[in-house]
Design an enzyme around this catalytic site. Structure first.
Site, PDB file in Angstrom:
ATOM      1  N   LEU A  86       7.710  -1.138  -7.598  1.00 31.25           N
ATOM      2  CA  LEU A  86       7.087   0.177  -7.655  1.00 31.25           C
ATOM      3  C   LEU A  86       6.896   0.768  -6.254  1.00 31.25           C
ATOM      4  O   LEU A  86       7.043   1.977  -6.061  1.00 31.25           O
ATOM      5  CB  LEU A  86       5.748   0.089  -8.386  1.00 31.25           C
ATOM      6  CG  LEU A  86       5.864  -0.162  -9.889  1.00 31.25           C
ATOM      7  CD1 LEU A  86       4.510  -0.532 -10.476  1.00 31.25           C
ATOM      8  CD2 LEU A  86       6.431   1.064 -10.606  1.00 31.25           C
ATOM      9  N   LYS A  87       6.577  -0.071  -5.275  1.00 31.35           N
ATOM     10  CA  LYS A  87       6.363   0.441  -3.920  1.00 31.35           C
ATOM     11  C   LYS A  87       7.641   1.039  -3.340  1.00 31.35           C
ATOM     12  O   LYS A  87       7.620   2.139  -2.762  1.00 31.35           O
ATOM     13  CB  LYS A  87       5.842  -0.678  -3.012  1.00 31.35           C
ATOM     14  CG  LYS A  87       5.786  -0.310  -1.517  1.00 31.35           C
ATOM     15  CD  LYS A  87       4.889   0.904  -1.269  1.00 31.35           C
ATOM     16  CE  LYS A  87       5.046   1.446   0.156  1.00 31.35           C
ATOM     17  NZ  LYS A  87       4.561   0.548   1.184  1.00 31.35           N
ATOM     18  N   VAL A  88       8.759   0.349  -3.453  1.00 32.31           N
ATOM     19  CA  VAL A  88       9.986   0.910  -2.876  1.00 32.31           C
ATOM     20  C   VAL A  88      10.429   2.145  -3.662  1.00 32.31           C
ATOM     21  O   VAL A  88      11.056   3.047  -3.092  1.00 32.31           O
ATOM     22  CB  VAL A  88      11.120  -0.132  -2.757  1.00 32.31           C
ATOM     23  CG1 VAL A  88      10.707  -1.243  -1.811  1.00 32.31           C
ATOM     24  CG2 VAL A  88      11.540  -0.686  -4.095  1.00 32.31           C
ATOM     25  N   VAL A  97       0.838  -1.199   0.000  1.00 29.38           N
ATOM     26  CA  VAL A  97       0.000   0.000   0.000  1.00 29.38           C
ATOM     27  C   VAL A  97       0.870   1.246   0.000  1.00 29.38           C
ATOM     28  O   VAL A  97       2.035   1.224   0.386  1.00 29.38           O
ATOM     29  CB  VAL A  97      -0.946   0.020   1.216  1.00 29.38           C
ATOM     30  CG1 VAL A  97      -1.872  -1.190   1.185  1.00 29.38           C
ATOM     31  CG2 VAL A  97      -0.167   0.052   2.531  1.00 29.38           C
ATOM     32  N   THR A 128       8.305   4.411  -4.813  1.00 25.93           N
ATOM     33  CA  THR A 128       7.514   5.515  -4.263  1.00 25.93           C
ATOM     34  C   THR A 128       8.034   5.928  -2.889  1.00 25.93           C
ATOM     35  O   THR A 128       8.045   7.122  -2.560  1.00 25.93           O
ATOM     36  CB  THR A 128       6.022   5.155  -4.175  1.00 25.93           C
ATOM     37  OG1 THR A 128       5.826   4.080  -3.252  1.00 25.93           O
ATOM     38  CG2 THR A 128       5.469   4.760  -5.527  1.00 25.93           C
TER      39      THR A 128
END
Length: 318
Positions: free
Chosen positions: A166-168, A117, A170
């Site tokens: 993609l999460k890391v 998330v 962001t």
């Protein structure tokens, strides 16, 4: 579907709460029995152990503090994975590790999804957070009804592993922005600018960002408690640096960001709140960045809305 949820920490408790609030048949488990009892009081069932949750539930969600913790929990659950079972990993983890663990689940006939998330703990509490989901399309469509209860915007990122990458990314961008905001606000203070005016100038300008509109408020109020600690920041930006290293990208800012955050950790403690990083500059300059009228905690005042899948406009992207 009945759902098991393992990991009732800062983020996990809020995501599990959104499922419970929206009528999902929930079984909760955590190493802290007090956290589990809090969910039982709200209508959830208590799970005996991770293996029991996988045995008794259609879907098991994990939201844990480290890749090591995720591995330990999955190893306990793996013997109970059978055809049709779904494992949803909502921790922020390494893409190579989540692919390895996901392959083990799929080899036993289950399905694996990584769905980290993004958007802050305050939005996780209201179901307005964003969710990235990495898995095959049929599995994504199967678990989308759960994802849109926990998040407002849900993006299918592709195969398993892509969401973690993609999460890391962001989180790296958010950390970089926190550091530039710290430098900007201390510099404006040193130049004699009013801090509330500085906040508004950034907010209405090309320099604004999600990080500014949330964390800057906590910095200015003096609370400096964004509910995200420096050790977690270092984990995430370290994972981003590892992705760059594996792909031979010679990053220049990333190593410096890691150095600054490590220095902050040494000064303020491993579990210090990440927005305390501004205090490094405050201490060396003697300028304290504070202003009246800013909140001491972040509260999502947007109404909870039905979640939806974010559809990529591939024609515009070409």
């Amino acid at each position: 579907m009945n759902v098991g949820f393992i990991g009732l920490g800062n983020v996990g408790a809020k995501l599990a709460g959104s499922l419970l609030r929206n009528g999902v048949d929930l079984v909760a488990h955590d190493l802290n029995p007090d956290l589990v009892q809090g969910f039982v009081a709200r209508g959830a069932k208590a799970g005996d152990c991770a293996a029991a949750l996988m045995r008794d539930c259609d879907v098991v969600i994990t939201c844990l503090p480290s890749p090591t913790a995720s591995d330990a929990v999955l190893q306990e659950m793996l013997p109970e994975v059978t055809e049709g079972k779904v494992w949803m990993e909502m921790s922020t983890t390494d893409e190579a590790e989540v692919r390895r663990l996901g392959a083990a689940v799929i080899a036993r006939g289950g399905a694996a999804v990584e769905c980290p998330v993004s958007g802050g703990c305050h939005r996780a509490d209201t179901g307005n957070i964003s969710i990235f989901a990495g898995c095959d399309r049929p599995t994504f469509e199967r678990i989308l009804p759960l994802l849109i209860l926990m998040g407002r915007r849900v993006l299918h990122t592709g195969e398993i592993g892509t969401a973690s990458i993609l999460k890391v990314m962001t989180n790296y961008l958010a950390t970089a922005n926190l550091l530039t905001l710290s430098e900007a606000m201390v510099t404006m203070k040193a130049a004699g600018l009013d801090m509330a005016t500085t906040y508004e100038a950034i907010k209405i300008s090309s320099g604004t960002s999600f990080t500014h509109e949330t964390e800057s408020q906590l910095i200015l109020s003096g609370a400096r408690d964004v509910n995200f600690t420096i050790d977690l920041v270092l984990k995430d930006i370290g994972l981003f640096q590892a992705i760059a290293d594996r792909n031979d990208v010679p990053l220049e800012l990333s190593p410096e960001i890691i150095r600054i955050m490590k220095d902050g950790q040494q000064r303020y403690g491993e579990r210090a709140q990440s927005d305390r990083i501004i205090e490094r500059l405050e201490e060396v300059t003697g300028h304290k960045v504070l202003a009246d009228g800013f909140p001491t905690e972040l509260i999502d005042d947007e109404p909870e809305e039905a979640g939806y899948e974010v559809v990529i406009n591939r024609e515009a992207a070409q």
